[in-house]
Design a protein around this motif. Structure first.
Motif, PDB file in Angstrom:
ATOM      1  N   ASP A  11       0.823  -1.220   0.000  1.00 52.59           N
ATOM      2  CA  ASP A  11       0.000   0.000   0.000  1.00 52.59           C
ATOM      3  C   ASP A  11       0.856   1.268   0.000  1.00 52.59           C
ATOM      4  O   ASP A  11       0.538   2.237  -0.681  1.00 52.59           O
ATOM      5  CB  ASP A  11      -0.939   0.009   1.208  1.00 52.59           C
ATOM      6  CG  ASP A  11      -2.014  -1.058   1.102  1.00 52.59           C
ATOM      7  OD1 ASP A  11      -2.317  -1.468  -0.042  1.00 52.59           O
ATOM      8  OD2 ASP A  11      -2.548  -1.465   2.141  1.00 52.59           O
ATOM      9  N   GLU A  12       1.935   1.256   0.747  1.00 52.35           N
ATOM     10  CA  GLU A  12       2.788   2.439   0.836  1.00 52.35           C
ATOM     11  C   GLU A  12       3.440   2.753  -0.510  1.00 52.35           C
ATOM     12  O   GLU A  12       3.477   3.904  -0.946  1.00 52.35           O
ATOM     13  CB  GLU A  12       3.867   2.218   1.899  1.00 52.35           C
ATOM     14  CG  GLU A  12       4.705   3.444   2.181  1.00 52.35           C
ATOM     15  CD  GLU A  12       5.721   3.201   3.289  1.00 52.35           C
ATOM     16  OE1 GLU A  12       6.733   3.923   3.286  1.00 52.35           O
ATOM     17  OE2 GLU A  12       5.504   2.316   4.139  1.00 52.35           O
ATOM     18  N   LEU A  13       3.933   1.731  -1.202  1.00 51.89           N
ATOM     19  CA  LEU A  13       4.541   1.927  -2.511  1.00 51.89           C
ATOM     20  C   LEU A  13       3.508   2.399  -3.530  1.00 51.89           C
ATOM     21  O   LEU A  13       3.772   3.284  -4.348  1.00 51.89           O
ATOM     22  CB  LEU A  13       5.214   0.633  -2.978  1.00 51.89           C
ATOM     23  CG  LEU A  13       5.904   0.676  -4.338  1.00 51.89           C
ATOM     24  CD1 LEU A  13       7.011   1.724  -4.342  1.00 51.89           C
ATOM     25  CD2 LEU A  13       6.460  -0.690  -4.703  1.00 51.89           C
ATOM     26  N   THR A  14       2.320   1.846  -3.477  1.00 54.03           N
ATOM     27  CA  THR A  14       1.247   2.250  -4.383  1.00 54.03           C
ATOM     28  C   THR A  14       0.898   3.714  -4.171  1.00 54.03           C
ATOM     29  O   THR A  14       0.744   4.472  -5.137  1.00 54.03           O
ATOM     30  CB  THR A  14      -0.005   1.378  -4.139  1.00 54.03           C
ATOM     31  OG1 THR A  14       0.358   0.012  -4.201  1.00 54.03           O
ATOM     32  CG2 THR A  14      -1.080   1.668  -5.164  1.00 54.03           C
ATOM     33  N   LEU A  19       1.140   9.405  -5.853  1.00 57.94           N
ATOM     34  CA  LEU A  19       1.419  10.808  -5.549  1.00 57.94           C
ATOM     35  C   LEU A  19       2.479  11.385  -6.486  1.00 57.94           C
ATOM     36  O   LEU A  19       2.420  12.564  -6.855  1.00 57.94           O
ATOM     37  CB  LEU A  19       1.867  10.959  -4.092  1.00 57.94           C
ATOM     38  CG  LEU A  19       0.787  10.725  -3.039  1.00 57.94           C
ATOM     39  CD1 LEU A  19       1.390  10.761  -1.646  1.00 57.94           C
ATOM     40  CD2 LEU A  19      -0.324  11.752  -3.163  1.00 57.94           C
ATOM     41  N   GLN A  20       3.452  10.576  -6.907  1.00 59.05           N
ATOM     42  CA  GLN A  20       4.486  11.057  -7.817  1.00 59.05           C
ATOM     43  C   GLN A  20       3.960  11.290  -9.220  1.00 59.05           C
ATOM     44  O   GLN A  20       4.530  12.055  -9.986  1.00 59.05           O
ATOM     45  CB  GLN A  20       5.661  10.081  -7.849  1.00 59.05           C
ATOM     46  CG  GLN A  20       6.481  10.099  -6.590  1.00 59.05           C
ATOM     47  CD  GLN A  20       7.634   9.104  -6.646  1.00 59.05           C
ATOM     48  OE1 GLN A  20       7.827   8.411  -7.628  1.00 59.05           O
ATOM     49  NE2 GLN A  20       8.400   9.047  -5.562  1.00 59.05           N
ATOM     50  N   ASN A  39      -1.860   8.115   6.536  1.00 59.30           N
ATOM     51  CA  ASN A  39      -2.013   6.759   5.992  1.00 59.30           C
ATOM     52  C   ASN A  39      -3.459   6.573   5.563  1.00 59.30           C
ATOM     53  O   ASN A  39      -4.355   6.430   6.392  1.00 59.30           O
ATOM     54  CB  ASN A  39      -1.637   5.701   7.033  1.00 59.30           C
ATOM     55  CG  ASN A  39      -0.165   5.750   7.385  1.00 59.30           C
ATOM     56  OD1 ASN A  39       0.656   5.986   6.514  1.00 59.30           O
ATOM     57  ND2 ASN A  39       0.154   5.532   8.650  1.00 59.30           N
ATOM     58  N   LYS A  40      -3.669   6.604   4.260  1.00 59.94           N
ATOM     59  CA  LYS A  40      -5.013   6.445   3.702  1.00 59.94           C
ATOM     60  C   LYS A  40      -4.983   5.372   2.621  1.00 59.94           C
ATOM     61  O   LYS A  40      -3.958   5.128   1.984  1.00 59.94           O
ATOM     62  CB  LYS A  40      -5.509   7.758   3.073  1.00 59.94           C
ATOM     63  CG  LYS A  40      -5.621   8.922   4.021  1.00 59.94           C
ATOM     64  CD  LYS A  40      -6.827   8.767   4.897  1.00 59.94           C
ATOM     65  CE  LYS A  40      -6.967   9.997   5.795  1.00 59.94           C
ATOM     66  NZ  LYS A  40      -8.084   9.918   6.675  1.00 59.94           N
ATOM     67  N   THR A  41      -6.127   4.768   2.381  1.00 59.61           N
ATOM     68  CA  THR A  41      -6.239   3.822   1.269  1.00 59.61           C
ATOM     69  C   THR A  41      -6.371   4.619  -0.024  1.00 59.61           C
ATOM     70  O   THR A  41      -6.580   5.844   0.001  1.00 59.61           O
ATOM     71  CB  THR A  41      -7.473   2.925   1.451  1.00 59.61           C
ATOM     72  OG1 THR A  41      -8.641   3.754   1.442  1.00 59.61           O
ATOM     73  CG2 THR A  41      -7.400   2.141   2.766  1.00 59.61           C
TER      74      THR A  41
END
Length: 136
Positions: A11-14, A19-20, A39-41
């Motif tokens: 999830d963090e990488l996604t 965002l990039q 931290n959001k889905t």
């Protein structure tokens, strides 16, 4: 697409990839998101981005400068005692260390009836020096 190929992203990488991929106009949003460690889905992030985009269209993302008048500390001064002198109270009160002698000695000619700033010999030397400097 990667999940269909059998490669699942965390999830963090996604979120970081998502965002990039945003436009430069979303830089303040991305900075705020990363600074506050939100931290959001992905669906929640999409909702936040839609809200931010709506605010940008309205012009709500402009900075507001708030200026306040600073509080000033006033010096307390005692009333005059009739001799024309006032006394300051508190930390700001100045105290004379050695006092002022009215019958001082001239540092230029060593006479005791005047000070250097009133010394006729010193004043005459200054006039001569100015005259010589102006003529050169």
């Amino acid at each position: 697409m990667l999940e269909k190929l059998g490669f699942s992203l965390k999830d963090e990488l996604t979120t970081d990839l998502f965002l990039q991929s945003l436009l430069d106009s979303f830089k303040p949003f991305v900075l705020n998101f990363n600074m506050n460690e939100i931290n959001k889905t992905l669906p929640q992030l999409l909702g936040m981005l839609r809200t931010a985009e709506g605010d940008m269209k309205k012009g709500g993302s402009k900075s507001i400068l708030v200026v306040r008048e600073a509080k000033r500390k006033e010096k307390k001064v005692a009333k005059s005692k009739g001799n024309g002198q006032t006394k300051a109270k508190g930390k700001n009160a100045l105290k004379a260390k050695g006092g002022i002698s009215k019958d001082g000695k001239c540092f230029h000619c060593d006479k005791s009836d005047h000070w250097k700033r009133n010394c006729p010999v010193y004043l005459e030397e200054i006039k001569k020096a100015k005259a010589v400097g102006a003529s050169v």
